[in-house]
Design an enzyme around this catalytic site. Sequence first.
Site, PDB file in Angstrom:
ATOM      1  N   ALA A  12     -16.865  -0.220   8.011  1.00  0.00           N
ATOM      2  CA  ALA A  12     -16.570   0.795   9.037  1.00  0.00           C
ATOM      3  C   ALA A  12     -16.397   2.174   8.420  1.00  0.00           C
ATOM      4  CB  ALA A  12     -15.319   0.400   9.819  1.00  0.00           C
ATOM      5  N   ASN A  14     -18.465   5.837   7.140  1.00  0.00           N
ATOM      6  CA  ASN A  14     -19.163   6.831   7.960  1.00  0.00           C
ATOM      7  C   ASN A  14     -20.348   6.250   8.727  1.00  0.00           C
ATOM      8  OD1 ASN A  14     -17.529   9.057   7.457  1.00  0.00           O
ATOM      9  ND2 ASN A  14     -18.667   9.679   5.641  1.00  0.00           N
ATOM     10  N   GLY A  16     -21.207   2.926   9.242  1.00  0.00           N
ATOM     11  CA  GLY A  16     -20.822   1.830  10.126  1.00  0.00           C
ATOM     12  C   GLY A  16     -20.116   2.306  11.376  1.00  0.00           C
ATOM     13  N   HIS A 190     -37.053   2.989  -0.760  1.00  0.00           N
ATOM     14  CA  HIS A 190     -36.182   4.012  -0.173  1.00  0.00           C
ATOM     15  C   HIS A 190     -35.544   4.807  -1.311  1.00  0.00           C
ATOM     16  CE1 HIS A 190     -33.604   6.001   2.639  1.00  0.00           C
ATOM     17  NE2 HIS A 190     -32.495   5.472   2.150  1.00  0.00           N
TER      18      HIS A 190
END
Length: 332
Positions: A12, A14, A16, A190
């Site tokens: 949880a 930034n 999430g 990426h």
Amino acid sequence: MGHKKTVSIIGAGNVGEHIASLLVLKGAVNIRLFDLPKKDGEKLYAHVKGKALDMLQMACALGIDTDISGFVVDQNGNGYEALEGSDIVVITAGFPRKPGMSRDDLLGINISIMNTISEQIKKYAKNSIVIVVTNPVDIMTYAVYKLLGCNRKRVIGMAGVLDSSRFRTFISLELNVSPKDVHAYVIGGHGDEMVPLAGVSNVGGIPISTLIDEKKIKELVERTRFGGGEIVDYMGTSAYHAPAASVVEMIESVALNAKRVLTCSVLLDEEASKYYEAENLCVGVPVKLGENGVEKIVKVPMTDFERDLWMKSVASVKKNIAIADEFVSKYI
């Protein structure tokens, strides 16, 4: 209203938190948010519960019917019982690189975290579709696939959706047109060796090569490749709004069986491996996403120049996969 899918978000921070917030605003799924307690001095805070309650109250204020709950977990895998019944699990948890830490050190730590989470997914949500966001995402996606030992179609890394949105943004700004009419893909790993495909990029069906001169296209490609770093330079931290929105695009395609074609990091099947010349690794390619995960891997055409860049990107990912395999082998 039909049955809502349940999306569990592990981590949880930034990214999430913003994924959860966007999902709440859309109101299309039920949300479960998991994280470790947050320490401030000697006190531990169940901040994930507070964030979930705050977002639930936000939904109420906006008249949105949704369900979101927060759950505190620990590093040993306790507290994950609420994963049960999840249709989609999103992994954003991970350890940031610290000064003096090598990339190998970071890989080892984050693969250990992926192992703990994968064990809980196997225990409580073995049939879920898993979306990996933790960086380095191609390597973490591969690690989660190996640790879960599941069908390759069920493990998907978020990479190209974000990179493609950056490329589309820069094209739309250059031409002063709506990004809705800009179609562009970025494939490959990426990282700095990603491959923005200018050759197939178009605006309303018109190739960008007829709208933008070659020099400017090269500048847009380079800005895309280093787009994440540009934001870090401005903010002193990684981006989170655009990454969260990119994950939500993937979640919606799965949860609503929308069958969107999005660039994601996936393990290539035999046919795609031959076309892309990439075996036994996860790397970003366009895929059709539906309720069962990856329904089809799309073969995108490349110029000779783009193919050369693609092979360099694949080689870079393959090198890191070999290192990751050593860490993964400790757990399987």
